[in-house]
Structures are given as structure tokens and as C-alpha cells.
Design a protein around this motif. Structure first.
Motif, PDB file in Angstrom:
ATOM      1  N   SER A   1      12.064   2.677   4.347  1.00  0.00           N
ATOM      2  CA  SER A   1      12.152   2.944   2.967  1.00  0.00           C
ATOM      3  C   SER A   1      11.592   4.464   2.817  1.00  0.00           C
ATOM      4  O   SER A   1      12.124   5.053   1.562  1.00  0.00           O
ATOM      5  CB  SER A   1      11.299   2.076   2.011  1.00  0.00           C
ATOM      6  N   GLY A   2      10.715   4.880   3.365  1.00  0.00           N
ATOM      7  CA  GLY A   2      10.448   6.366   3.427  1.00  0.00           C
ATOM      8  C   GLY A   2       9.347   6.556   2.346  1.00  0.00           C
ATOM      9  O   GLY A   2       8.875   7.446   1.880  1.00  0.00           O
ATOM     10  N   ILE A   3       8.624   5.186   1.815  1.00  0.00           N
ATOM     11  CA  ILE A   3       7.511   5.361   1.034  1.00  0.00           C
ATOM     12  C   ILE A   3       6.239   5.365   1.651  1.00  0.00           C
ATOM     13  O   ILE A   3       6.114   4.416   2.729  1.00  0.00           O
ATOM     14  CB  ILE A   3       7.559   3.772   0.168  1.00  0.00           C
ATOM     15  N   GLU A   4       5.476   6.259   1.424  1.00  0.00           N
ATOM     16  CA  GLU A   4       4.292   6.354   2.211  1.00  0.00           C
ATOM     17  C   GLU A   4       3.229   5.453   1.844  1.00  0.00           C
ATOM     18  O   GLU A   4       3.069   4.986   0.724  1.00  0.00           O
ATOM     19  CB  GLU A   4       3.680   7.818   1.746  1.00  0.00           C
TER      20      GLU A   4
ATOM     21  N   ALA B   1       4.379 -10.169  -0.652  1.00  0.00           N
ATOM     22  CA  ALA B   1       4.853  -8.659  -0.267  1.00  0.00           C
ATOM     23  C   ALA B   1       6.039  -8.378  -0.188  1.00  0.00           C
ATOM     24  O   ALA B   1       6.732  -7.319  -0.378  1.00  0.00           O
ATOM     25  CB  ALA B   1       4.192  -8.763   1.395  1.00  0.00           C
ATOM     26  N   ARG B   2       7.280  -9.293   0.245  1.00  0.00           N
ATOM     27  CA  ARG B   2       8.636  -9.182   0.103  1.00  0.00           C
ATOM     28  C   ARG B   2       9.084  -8.754  -0.982  1.00  0.00           C
ATOM     29  O   ARG B   2       9.944  -7.983  -1.343  1.00  0.00           O
ATOM     30  CB  ARG B   2       9.098 -10.389   0.752  1.00  0.00           C
ATOM     31  N   VAL B   3       8.371  -9.612  -2.101  1.00  0.00           N
ATOM     32  CA  VAL B   3       9.079  -9.003  -3.567  1.00  0.00           C
ATOM     33  C   VAL B   3       8.651  -7.734  -4.090  1.00  0.00           C
ATOM     34  O   VAL B   3       9.439  -7.054  -4.597  1.00  0.00           O
ATOM     35  CB  VAL B   3       8.460 -10.144  -4.545  1.00  0.00           C
ATOM     36  N   ILE B   4       7.519  -7.441  -3.700  1.00  0.00           N
ATOM     37  CA  ILE B   4       7.023  -6.029  -3.899  1.00  0.00           C
ATOM     38  C   ILE B   4       7.938  -5.053  -3.222  1.00  0.00           C
ATOM     39  O   ILE B   4       8.416  -4.153  -3.939  1.00  0.00           O
ATOM     40  CB  ILE B   4       5.496  -5.860  -3.542  1.00  0.00           C
ATOM     41  N   ALA B   5       7.945  -5.203  -1.971  1.00  0.00           N
ATOM     42  CA  ALA B   5       8.978  -4.233  -1.337  1.00  0.00           C
ATOM     43  C   ALA B   5      10.311  -4.063  -1.852  1.00  0.00           C
ATOM     44  O   ALA B   5      10.878  -3.044  -2.034  1.00  0.00           O
ATOM     45  CB  ALA B   5       8.860  -4.740   0.322  1.00  0.00           C
ATOM     46  N   ARG B   6      10.846  -5.358  -2.188  1.00  0.00           N
ATOM     47  CA  ARG B   6      12.268  -5.255  -2.401  1.00  0.00           C
ATOM     48  C   ARG B   6      12.349  -4.646  -3.802  1.00  0.00           C
ATOM     49  O   ARG B   6      13.405  -3.851  -4.101  1.00  0.00           O
ATOM     50  CB  ARG B   6      12.775  -6.886  -2.802  1.00  0.00           C
TER      51      ARG B   6
ATOM     52  N   SER C   1      12.088   7.122  -4.779  1.00  0.00           N
ATOM     53  CA  SER C   1      11.819   8.171  -3.878  1.00  0.00           C
ATOM     54  C   SER C   1      10.179   8.945  -4.457  1.00  0.00           C
ATOM     55  O   SER C   1       9.646   9.650  -3.618  1.00  0.00           O
ATOM     56  CB  SER C   1      12.659   9.338  -3.931  1.00  0.00           C
ATOM     57  N   ARG C   2       9.768   8.374  -5.443  1.00  0.00           N
ATOM     58  CA  ARG C   2       8.421   9.177  -6.171  1.00  0.00           C
ATOM     59  C   ARG C   2       7.346   7.901  -6.294  1.00  0.00           C
ATOM     60  O   ARG C   2       6.474   7.879  -7.100  1.00  0.00           O
ATOM     61  CB  ARG C   2       8.595   9.772  -7.362  1.00  0.00           C
ATOM     62  N   THR C   3       7.263   7.235  -5.141  1.00  0.00           N
ATOM     63  CA  THR C   3       6.346   5.705  -5.205  1.00  0.00           C
ATOM     64  C   THR C   3       5.511   6.011  -4.014  1.00  0.00           C
ATOM     65  O   THR C   3       6.053   6.364  -2.903  1.00  0.00           O
ATOM     66  CB  THR C   3       6.971   4.731  -5.287  1.00  0.00           C
ATOM     67  N   LYS C   4       4.115   5.978  -4.004  1.00  0.00           N
ATOM     68  CA  LYS C   4       3.220   5.510  -2.863  1.00  0.00           C
ATOM     69  C   LYS C   4       2.560   4.201  -2.815  1.00  0.00           C
ATOM     70  O   LYS C   4       2.359   3.779  -4.310  1.00  0.00           O
ATOM     71  CB  LYS C   4       2.244   6.855  -2.892  1.00  0.00           C
ATOM     72  N   VAL C   5       2.327   3.751  -1.893  1.00  0.00           N
ATOM     73  CA  VAL C   5       1.427   2.498  -2.000  1.00  0.00           C
ATOM     74  C   VAL C   5       0.288   2.662  -1.503  1.00  0.00           C
ATOM     75  O   VAL C   5      -0.053   3.309  -0.312  1.00  0.00           O
ATOM     76  CB  VAL C   5       2.416   1.555  -0.969  1.00  0.00           C
ATOM     77  N   LEU C   6      -0.753   2.145  -2.235  1.00  0.00           N
ATOM     78  CA  LEU C   6      -2.312   2.091  -1.689  1.00  0.00           C
ATOM     79  C   LEU C   6      -2.659   0.675  -1.420  1.00  0.00           C
ATOM     80  O   LEU C   6      -2.693  -0.112  -2.176  1.00  0.00           O
ATOM     81  CB  LEU C   6      -3.130   2.911  -2.860  1.00  0.00           C
TER      82      LEU C   6
END
Length: 434
Positions: free
Chosen positions: A402-405, A350-355, A361-366
Motif C-alpha cells: 500500500s505504501g503506508i509506513e 486487521a483486514r478491515v483496518i487495512a481495507r 497517501s498521508r497515513t502512517k500506522v503505529l
């Protein structure tokens, strides 16, 4: 552009010039072509038959070496491969070469394919004739589309067998060059002709979308792909098998500007990178789309597993944990063994993905709360909601500023409605970006 395609031959002219000249004549016999010879040998050739010399690449000869003083071949300078890549890339931009073929032994193959990988985009015709082509060519090809042809005999003096192989190679590369050249001519002609009254907006606005897939996320990708094609008419979808090379290929095409958006449903290669599996795509997986900041939906498909080969190939440290009942393994097929990731490993993943995504600015996570793979659902061997929850909460925490939804969904990743949701999330990002 020149009136005929130009084919560039790379070779070690200090040892293989006669073979290069024979190949050149065989290419010219195929029809109108320009053929240039580029010297990548250890010792610069002084032959007038060499069109591009080492000094043309580096501004000076590669080596000043007296070969009589040693029986060990002099090493290649560390900058030589980079210089050749730069030169080849310049020739490509100038529409000078339309196809390229080198050949050699292990050193020549390593040097030449390195230049092809770094200097030319995917889709540019490239053929490598090599004594190494009958073994593992992965280190030479990497994530690119280099074609490899085995020389059968060593490239050390002409004979009937080698001449036959080189003639076949000449025919192959000449054909590839002609196809590439004709396609470029058609593209130029189409670009220069304006058809009055015809609306070409749809043709020029085609969105190229990359999707990552694994065997245990295939249902999700299949549904998402079909749904994207229905809600984004005219889009082109490229599916990449998340086997390490697949992830690297997707990253490369993103970097080259050949993909416009990404539905990264299957990020399992990061699990292999973190834990030590055999299908890692390297530490920079996900970075290319972050740098270009293109529309992207990221999920965590198959991050519940690390990949190994046959069961007896599992590293000893993991095998010992299995004996101590600390590990869960699953034989996916006779040649692939899957290992369930632990709480700590999932936190690290999870830390690597987040990093690697946090600066976009145009990424969302599901996040599929109901399971991240086909074997991570109730009744299947990797089902462990407590570990998954730790994984999800770590990713949420790492991305909190991060501002990522982040969208959490109670269904598993292969649920048809979740797959459609992922496609619609990407569709919305693409529309906002236009």
C-alpha cells in the motif's frame, strides 16, 4: 443574507397545522424572525399557511390516495426523506434558514430527524419536539447534535400543557437562531475587514485534529493531546469517545471538512463491528479520512476487546465459549463487560483496518507491541502477546503493497513516550501537507 434569521418549521400539515401555526406565532413573539412552514405530511396540505409544499420538494404531490378506502395510513415514498434533505441543504447553503425545528409522533420524528441528519451539518441549530423524546433517541439523533424536547402530551390538538411546551420550544429555537445568526454576521464582518499590518496567518491556519479515545486508552490520548498542543501552537483538538456514536461523529466531521487531521489511536469500534459487540461505528469506520486523504496516524488501541452491557447480556454463543474456557471476560464496570478478541477475530479486524485505510497517501500506522490497551499489558487479564503478534503481522501483510509506513514500537499504547511519538508523527505529516 436576510436582515433577520429565518426559522423553518417542519410538520405534518395534514394533522398538525394548528399546532404549527401556534408555534409560529410563539416564535414571532420572541422578536424579529422570519418563520416558514414546510409540509412533511402523508397527504399534501392545500392550506395557504404552508410556505413550502410537498410539490415544491418533489415537483408533484407525494401521494394520490383516497384515505376513505383504508384505515391504514398511506406509506411515505422512499424518496421523500432524501428530497427534504436536499431542499433543506439548499436553503442552508443559500443562507436562507438559520435554525430549524420539526415536531411529530414516531413517523414524523423519523422522517424529520432523517432530513436534519442528512441535510444539515453539525453546529446548525436544530430542535425536535417529539412524543418519542423520553425514550431511546439514539436512532433519531445518530451522530449529530439534534436537540430533543419531549412533548409530554401527544401533539394532537392544543391544550394548556402542549401550548406551554410549544412556547418553550419556540423560545429555545428563537434563541438558538439568534445566536447562530449573530455569529454568522460577526464572521462576515471579520472577513470583510482587513487590518493593515496585522499578521492573521496563525488564525487562518489553525489545524483541527480529531483523536479517538476509550477508557483504556485515556492516558495515551491525554498525553498526546497535550503534546500536540505544545508542538502545534494554536491547534484545536477534538476528542471522540469510541462508543460507536463517537466514531460516527468523527467520520461525519471529517466528511464535512470540519477536521483537518486525525490521530486515530483507538480503533476499537472496528472490533465491535467485526465480532458483534454493542459499540460498532459501522463498516466504514476510517473511510472518511481515506477519501479526503488528510494527515492521519492510525493505531490499534483497544482492539483487544469487544464490548457488551451487563454480564448477563453477553450473547449466548460467547457465554457458552466462556463456560468452555475459550473466552476471557473482564467487568470494566457494572454496566460494561469486555470480551478478549481471539486470533481469528484479530486477523479479521486487521483486514478491515487495512481495507479502509490502504488508499490513503498521508497515513502512517503505529503498532504498540507492548500492548494495545490498559488491560493488555503484563499482569492484566487481556495480556496475550501471541494474539497481538498475529494481529500486527496480519495488518503488516495486508498493507505490504500500500505504501503506508508502519512503525512498530516496543512500548504499550499508554506509555507516555509512545503517545508523544504518535503526536510527533502526526505533526510531521501535517507539516509536509502544508
Amino acid at each position: 443574507m436576510t436582515s433577520t434569521p429565518t426559522i423553518l418549521l417542519l410538520g405534518t400539515c395534514d394533522t398538525k397545522l394548528p399546532e404549527l401555526l401556534y408555534t409560529k406565532s410563539a416564535i414571532l413573539a420572541q422578536g424579529p424572525n422570519n418563520v416558514l412552514i414546510l409540509d412533511i405530511g402523508r397527504i399534501p396540505s392545500s392550506s395557504s399557511e404552508v410556505d413550502i409544499k410537498q410539490s415544491d420538494l418533489l415537483g408533484a404531490p407525494l401521494l394520490h390516495h383516497d384515505v376513505k378506502q383504508t384505515t391504514t395510513p398511506p406509506p411515505l415514498p422512499p424518496t421523500s426523506g432524501k428530497s427534504k434533505s436536499k431542499e433543506i441543504n439548499t436553503l442552508d447553503r443559500d443562507s436562507y434558514i438559520k435554525t430549524l425545528t420539526p415536531y411529530g409522533g414516531s413517523c414524523g420524528t423519523a422522517l424529520a430527524t432523517g432530513a436534519l441528519r442528512d441535510g444539515l451539518p453539525v453546529g446548525f441549530p436544530k430542535l425536535m419536539v417529539s412524543t418519542m423524546a423520553s425514550g431511546d433517541v439514539g436512532p433519531y439523533i445518530g451522530e449529530t447534535d439534534i436537540a430533543m424536547m419531549y412533548s409530554v402530551v401527544d401533539i394532537a390538538g392544543r391544550n394548556r400543557v402542549l401550548d406551554m411546551v410549544l412556547r418553550n420550544a419556540a423560545g429555545a429555537i428563537a434563541g438558538m437562531g439568534r445566536v447562530c445568526y449573530c455569529q454568522q454576521i460577526k464572521q462576515q464582518e471579520a472577513a470583510s475587514i482587513e487590518i493593515e499590518g496585522e499578521d492573521n496567518s496563525e488564525a487562518t491556519s489553525t489545524v483541527r485534529i480529531g483523536i479517538s479515545m476509550f477508557g483504556v486508552t485515556t492516558p495515551a490520548v491525554t498525553i498526546a493531546r497535550k503534546h500536540l498542543e505544545s508542538i502545534l501552537p494554536g491547534c484545536e483538538v477534538y476528542v471522540f469517545h469510541a462508543t460507536g456514536s463517537g466514531g460516527r461523529a468523527m467520520e461525519r466531521l471529517i466528511s464535512e471538512g470540519q477536521l483537518d487531521a486525525v490521530l486515530d489511536l483507538t480503533t476499537t469500534e472496528i472490533a465491535d463491528e467485526v465480532v458483534g459487540g454493542v459499540l460498532s461505528a459501522g463498516p466504514d469506520r476510517l473511510v472518511a479520512a481515506t477519501k479526503r486523504d488528510i494527515p492521519r496516524v492510525v493505531s490499534v488501541g483497544a482492539c483487544d476487546m469487544v464490548n457488551f452491557g451487563t454480564f448477563d447480556s453477553i450473547p449466548e454463543k460467547f457465554a457458552n465459549e466462556r463456560l468452555g474456557a475459550q473466552r476471557v471476560f473482564h467487568r470494566h464496570n457494572p454496566t460494561v463487560t469486555l470480551m478478549r478478541t481471539t486470533v481469528e477475530e484479530c486477523r479479521d479486524i486487521a483486514r478491515v483496518i487495512a481495507r479502509n485505510i490502504r488508499d490513503s497517501s498521508r497515513t502512517k500506522v503505529l503498532l504498540p507491541i507492548g500492548g494495545v490497551s490498559m488491560v493488555d499489558i503484563p499482569g492484566q487479564p487481556f495480556w496475550n502477546p501471541d494474539v497481538d503478534e498475529d494481529f500486527f503481522s496480519t495488518l503488516e501483510e495486508e498493507l505490504s503493497d500500500s505504501g503506508i509506513e508502519i512503525v512498530k514500537d516496543g512500548r504499550d499504547i499508554n506509555h507516555p513516550e509512545l503517545a508523544k511519538l504518535a503526536a510527533e508523527m502526526l505533526r510531521d505529516l501535517i507539516k509536509v501537507s502544508r
